[in-house]
Design a protein around this motif. Sequence first.
Motif, PDB file in Angstrom:
ATOM      1  N   GLY A 112       0.825  -1.195   0.000  1.00  0.00           N
ATOM      2  CA  GLY A 112       0.000   0.000   0.000  1.00  0.00           C
ATOM      3  C   GLY A 112       0.863   1.251   0.000  1.00  0.00           C
ATOM      4  N   CYS A 113       0.573   2.165  -0.901  1.00  0.00           N
ATOM      5  CA  CYS A 113       1.334   3.409  -1.026  1.00  0.00           C
ATOM      6  C   CYS A 113       0.395   4.573  -1.320  1.00  0.00           C
ATOM      7  CB  CYS A 113       2.348   3.329  -2.169  1.00  0.00           C
ATOM      8  SG  CYS A 113       3.565   2.009  -2.054  1.00  0.00           S
ATOM      9  N   THR A 114       0.765   5.759  -0.842  1.00  0.00           N
ATOM     10  CA  THR A 114       0.013   6.965  -1.211  1.00  0.00           C
ATOM     11  C   THR A 114       0.936   8.089  -1.670  1.00  0.00           C
ATOM     12  OG1 THR A 114      -0.008   7.614   1.127  1.00  0.00           O
ATOM     13  CG2 THR A 114      -1.997   6.556   0.272  1.00  0.00           C
ATOM     14  N   THR A 115       2.239   7.963  -1.411  1.00  0.00           N
ATOM     15  CA  THR A 115       3.180   9.019  -1.815  1.00  0.00           C
ATOM     16  C   THR A 115       4.145   8.507  -2.872  1.00  0.00           C
ATOM     17  OG1 THR A 115       4.893   8.463  -0.183  1.00  0.00           O
ATOM     18  CG2 THR A 115       3.085   9.899   0.553  1.00  0.00           C
ATOM     19  N   LEU A 116       4.730   9.442  -3.623  1.00  0.00           N
ATOM     20  CA  LEU A 116       5.704   9.063  -4.647  1.00  0.00           C
ATOM     21  C   LEU A 116       6.926   8.403  -4.026  1.00  0.00           C
ATOM     22  CD1 LEU A 116       5.598  12.105  -7.113  1.00  0.00           C
ATOM     23  CD2 LEU A 116       4.554   9.861  -7.387  1.00  0.00           C
TER      24      LEU A 116
END
Length: 207
Positions: A112-116
Amino acid sequence: MNLLRYSILSQLESAKVIAVIRGGSAKEAIELSRAAIEGGIRAIELTYTTPQVEKVFDALAQEDVLLGAGSVLDTETARHAILAGAKFIVSPSYMKEISPLCNRYSIPYLPGCTTLREMVKSLEGGSDIIKLFPANNIDPSFIKSINGPLPNVRVMPTGGINLNNMSDWLTAGAVAVGIGSDLNKAYASGGFAAAVELSRKYMEKVR
């Protein structure tokens, strides 16, 4: 790319909809999974927040569905899931220790990722698809923004996906979407039949 890994990734992309199963018990998770399968969903993520989740893997082993494991937070859990039959591993955030283990067994790892920054770390770790999580407050146009500096990032949004916005995400470039709360609500209010019907609606929308 390893043929096994390529095959699993192709199945994930073809499925388009991944049912994220969080059961209060193994029995509930099995029934909810079978409802999703009957409704036409071809990929299921069994979360390790479900008690005795290994029983769910055993019960679904002969089903015509791609099984993965979610809420995986460490290498011990990842290995347990792979031995139980998981064909892909999902974490709520990027766990660098899990990547080598999954690569060793040619199992895709979807962190899970939300930032570059998180996405770059995931790419460096060998992830082919990134779980955009939580996607609740993110606009589908975010995918285009990501693909500017990171054109090779492929995204599977999860969290807040429903029948009304699923098509927007897929049109924006998502390779697949993860659904969970919708299915749980349908099951809680209408039981097995309601979960089957909702799953069918998702797959009809995909087609």
